[in-house]
Enzyme design. Sequence first.
Site, mmCIF file in Angstrom:
data_model
loop_
_atom_site.group_PDB
_atom_site.id
_atom_site.type_symbol
_atom_site.label_atom_id
_atom_site.label_comp_id
_atom_site.label_asym_id
_atom_site.label_seq_id
_atom_site.Cartn_x
_atom_site.Cartn_y
_atom_site.Cartn_z
ATOM 1 C CB SER A 1 -0.843 -0.003 1.276
ATOM 2 O OG SER A 1 -1.415 1.268 1.509
ATOM 3 C CE1 TYR B 1 -4.666 -1.689 4.984
ATOM 4 C CE2 TYR B 1 -3.333 0.240 4.485
ATOM 5 C CZ TYR B 1 -4.078 -0.849 4.060
ATOM 6 O OH TYR B 1 -4.221 -1.102 2.713
HETATM 7 P P1 NAD Z 1 -11.631 -5.808 -0.226
HETATM 8 O O1 NAD Z 1 -12.252 -5.595 1.104
HETATM 9 O O2 NAD Z 1 -12.398 -5.500 -1.456
HETATM 10 O O3 NAD Z 1 -11.041 -7.286 -0.330
HETATM 11 C C1 NAD Z 1 -10.392 -7.894 0.751
HETATM 12 C C2 NAD Z 1 -10.360 -9.377 0.539
HETATM 13 O O4 NAD Z 1 -9.710 -9.990 1.664
HETATM 14 C C3 NAD Z 1 -11.750 -10.016 0.448
HETATM 15 O O5 NAD Z 1 -11.727 -11.072 -0.479
HETATM 16 C C4 NAD Z 1 -11.968 -10.554 1.861
HETATM 17 O O6 NAD Z 1 -12.897 -11.623 1.934
HETATM 18 C C5 NAD Z 1 -10.563 -11.014 2.164
HETATM 19 N N1 NAD Z 1 -10.314 -11.195 3.588
HETATM 20 C C6 NAD Z 1 -10.508 -10.335 4.609
HETATM 21 N N2 NAD Z 1 -10.210 -10.914 5.765
HETATM 22 C C7 NAD Z 1 -9.816 -12.183 5.483
HETATM 23 C C8 NAD Z 1 -9.389 -13.282 6.261
HETATM 24 N N3 NAD Z 1 -9.294 -13.227 7.598
HETATM 25 N N4 NAD Z 1 -9.071 -14.428 5.618
HETATM 26 C C9 NAD Z 1 -9.188 -14.540 4.279
HETATM 27 N N5 NAD Z 1 -9.576 -13.522 3.493
HETATM 28 C C10 NAD Z 1 -9.898 -12.369 4.092
HETATM 29 O O7 NAD Z 1 -10.306 -4.920 -0.180
HETATM 30 P P2 NAD Z 1 -9.242 -4.484 -1.303
HETATM 31 O O8 NAD Z 1 -9.267 -3.005 -1.338
HETATM 32 O O9 NAD Z 1 -9.390 -5.259 -2.551
HETATM 33 O O10 NAD Z 1 -7.903 -4.887 -0.543
HETATM 34 C C11 NAD Z 1 -7.053 -5.920 -0.973
HETATM 35 C C12 NAD Z 1 -5.642 -5.605 -0.523
HETATM 36 O O11 NAD Z 1 -5.232 -4.374 -1.104
HETATM 37 C C13 NAD Z 1 -5.493 -5.420 0.995
HETATM 38 O O12 NAD Z 1 -4.275 -6.004 1.425
HETATM 39 C C14 NAD Z 1 -5.426 -3.913 1.149
HETATM 40 O O13 NAD Z 1 -4.743 -3.529 2.294
HETATM 41 C C15 NAD Z 1 -4.686 -3.538 -0.117
HETATM 42 N N6 NAD Z 1 -4.834 -2.155 -0.537
HETATM 43 C C16 NAD Z 1 -6.050 -1.646 -0.856
HETATM 44 C C17 NAD Z 1 -6.124 -0.310 -1.246
HETATM 45 C C18 NAD Z 1 -7.424 0.324 -1.604
HETATM 46 O O14 NAD Z 1 -7.450 1.549 -1.741
HETATM 47 N N7 NAD Z 1 -8.501 -0.425 -1.802
HETATM 48 C C19 NAD Z 1 -4.970 0.461 -1.335
HETATM 49 C C20 NAD Z 1 -3.759 -0.099 -1.010
HETATM 50 C C21 NAD Z 1 -3.689 -1.414 -0.611
#
Ligand code: NAD
Length: 261
Positions: free
Chosen positions: A143, A156
Amino acid sequence: MSLKGKNAVVTGSTSGIGRAIACALAREGANVMLNGFGDEPAIENERMRLAREASVEVLYSRADMSKPNEITTMIEEATAKLGSVDILVNNAGIQFVSPVEEFPADKWEAIIRINLISVFHATRAALPGMKARKWGRVINTGSAHSLVASPFKSAYVAAKHGVAGFTKTVALEAASFGVTVNCISPGYVWTELVERQIPDTMKARNMTKEEVIDEVLLKAQPTKQFVTVDQVASLALYLCSDAASQITGANLSIDGGWTAQ
Ligand code: NAD
């Protein structure tokens, strides 16, 4: 590029960035194990649709990334059913926003377990096979918060900085085995994770939804646009290609200029 014959595990791929990466890998010919939570009939429909559309094998593991034994079992199951794990995308993640003094300890620890400790358990289970076959790709979803901080996100930011450090260390250990280990660090991507943190940010900063989007989220991104999940998936695909075989230990920003500031 074709990933035909390669097998991938993408954690947290029932939603958002992970789902886009899993679909992109499958469309390039890789067999994929999906993982994450959600409505099981909907996940099953998606699993079957992706398998049909991409003509690859698509499996689903409901392993909880906060539970080390379930993570190890997931990698063992993928290895047994697909034959190997060549590509591991450590992507599952959660967020919670709160001033540090009020941060519920159980939420703080859950973020460290799911966003950081799971990366260790999945990597240590998948790496021996990759090293033995002399080919592997570990891609960790970092991130912008693996490089810089924002207030109210202590767990985070700590977890993502940890992921960046872990990535560099394992990259060095795997470098002579044809295995690359990298971090992709997105800025704000419009997914459920971002949508869900808006109410808490409204509360923590006493703002309206529009103010949070304009003055907190997009304020950080000079392009004033959200990154898309497909843009992140394209970068993941590139890291799986032979063209990227000399990229390892890197933390690749895809953040609209956020961390250039
Ligand atoms: P999201 O909430 O859309 O997806 C998260 C996924 O993780 C889902 O499939 C959920 O079921 C799964 N998950 C959550 N807890 C879990 C657990 N205990 N065991 C198994 N699966 C689990 O979120 P996203 O935005 O797609 O995030 C995905 C990754 O990207 C994360 O690591 C997040 O930190 C990172 N990220 C997101 C952003 C953003 O702006 N959306 C930016 C930077 C980094």
